[in-house]
Design a protein around this motif. Structure first.
Motif, PDB file in Angstrom:
ATOM      1  N   LYS A 272     -13.933 -60.679  17.563  1.00  0.00           N
ATOM      2  CA  LYS A 272     -14.533 -61.830  17.075  1.00  0.00           C
ATOM      3  C   LYS A 272     -17.040 -60.437  17.405  1.00  0.00           C
ATOM      4  N   ALA A 273     -16.708 -59.533  18.399  1.00  0.00           N
ATOM      5  CA  ALA A 273     -17.782 -59.059  18.589  1.00  0.00           C
ATOM      6  C   ALA A 273     -18.386 -57.836  17.530  1.00  0.00           C
ATOM      7  N   ARG A 274     -16.640 -56.944  17.252  1.00  0.00           N
ATOM      8  CA  ARG A 274     -16.657 -56.509  15.874  1.00  0.00           C
ATOM      9  C   ARG A 274     -17.218 -56.855  14.922  1.00  0.00           C
ATOM     10  N   GLU A 275     -16.743 -57.823  14.192  1.00  0.00           N
ATOM     11  CA  GLU A 275     -17.158 -58.613  12.969  1.00  0.00           C
ATOM     12  C   GLU A 275     -18.549 -58.949  13.503  1.00  0.00           C
ATOM     13  N   VAL A 276     -19.565 -59.697  14.155  1.00  0.00           N
ATOM     14  CA  VAL A 276     -20.484 -59.591  14.399  1.00  0.00           C
ATOM     15  C   VAL A 276     -21.588 -58.660  14.333  1.00  0.00           C
ATOM     16  N   SER A 277     -20.903 -57.834  14.597  1.00  0.00           N
ATOM     17  CA  SER A 277     -22.199 -56.226  14.936  1.00  0.00           C
ATOM     18  C   SER A 277     -22.231 -55.717  14.430  1.00  0.00           C
ATOM     19  N   CYS A 278     -20.692 -56.255  13.113  1.00  0.00           N
ATOM     20  CA  CYS A 278     -21.206 -55.531  11.352  1.00  0.00           C
ATOM     21  C   CYS A 278     -22.128 -56.252  10.446  1.00  0.00           C
ATOM     22  N   MET A 279     -23.685 -55.172  10.637  1.00  0.00           N
ATOM     23  CA  MET A 279     -24.911 -55.832  10.386  1.00  0.00           C
ATOM     24  C   MET A 279     -24.975 -55.111   9.050  1.00  0.00           C
ATOM     25  N   GLY A 280     -25.534 -55.498   8.208  1.00  0.00           N
ATOM     26  CA  GLY A 280     -26.038 -55.298   7.005  1.00  0.00           C
ATOM     27  C   GLY A 280     -27.687 -55.480   6.753  1.00  0.00           C
ATOM     28  N   ALA A 281     -28.055 -54.742   5.296  1.00  0.00           N
ATOM     29  CA  ALA A 281     -29.663 -54.593   5.279  1.00  0.00           C
ATOM     30  C   ALA A 281     -30.387 -56.391   6.364  1.00  0.00           C
ATOM     31  N   ASP A 282     -29.389 -56.825   6.082  1.00  0.00           N
ATOM     32  CA  ASP A 282     -30.217 -58.231   5.733  1.00  0.00           C
ATOM     33  C   ASP A 282     -30.643 -58.848   7.592  1.00  0.00           C
ATOM     34  N   ASP A 283     -29.260 -58.288   7.765  1.00  0.00           N
ATOM     35  CA  ASP A 283     -29.680 -58.131   9.580  1.00  0.00           C
ATOM     36  C   ASP A 283     -30.698 -57.537   9.845  1.00  0.00           C
ATOM     37  N   LEU A 284     -30.058 -56.023  10.137  1.00  0.00           N
ATOM     38  CA  LEU A 284     -31.086 -55.126   9.962  1.00  0.00           C
ATOM     39  C   LEU A 284     -32.591 -54.912  10.086  1.00  0.00           C
ATOM     40  N   VAL A 285     -32.841 -55.483   8.798  1.00  0.00           N
ATOM     41  CA  VAL A 285     -34.184 -55.200   9.202  1.00  0.00           C
ATOM     42  C   VAL A 285     -35.321 -55.995   9.559  1.00  0.00           C
TER      43      VAL A 285
END
Length: 136
Positions: A63-76
């Protein structure tokens, strides 16, 4: 879930465990290569912090890996927060310089992705500052 949750969670984690030192070093470095390496490093640290936060709160590794897989919508949004906390002088000239000296082939890879995320965050902050000044 969602971006506001990610930012709030990141604020809590970041204030306890991580410093804004990576982005603050932008003003202290001299070469474009060093500056680009810092942007890439900062971009990598964000999902690592999210992963570590979830592991520390008892979430499974999957679950932690899933949540930490971030795209630009989350990174920006998180990058906006970090830039604001880092209080980096001369952000816009730094950005322009990096775009002007980075070889085109690097702009198509990871460096370009990180630079684009940084650019979006900087432009957002500039626009917010303009809006604020217009209200005064």
């Amino acid at each position: 879930g969602g971006v506001p949750h990610q930012i709030n969670m990141f604020k809590q984690w970041y204030q306890r465990r991580v410093r804004v030192a990576t982005l603050r070093k932008l003003g202290d470095t001299h070469t474009p290569e060093e500056k680009m390496a810092l942007l890439v490093q900062s971009n990598q640290e964000i999902p690592e912090c999210v992963y570590n936060h979830h592991i520390a709160s008892g979430v499974s590794e999957e679950k932690a890996r899933e949540v930490s897989c971030m795209g630009a919508d989350d990174l920006v949004p998180v990058t906006i927060y970090l830039i604001a906390q880092a209080n980096i002088p001369d952000l816009y000239p730094e950005l322009l310089m990096l775009y002007s000296v980075t070889p085109e082939e690097k702009l198509k890879g990871r460096e370009g992705y990180c630079l684009t995320n940084f650019q979006n965050a900087v432009f957002y902050l500039i626009e917010e500052q303009r809006s604020f000044l217009a209200l005064e």
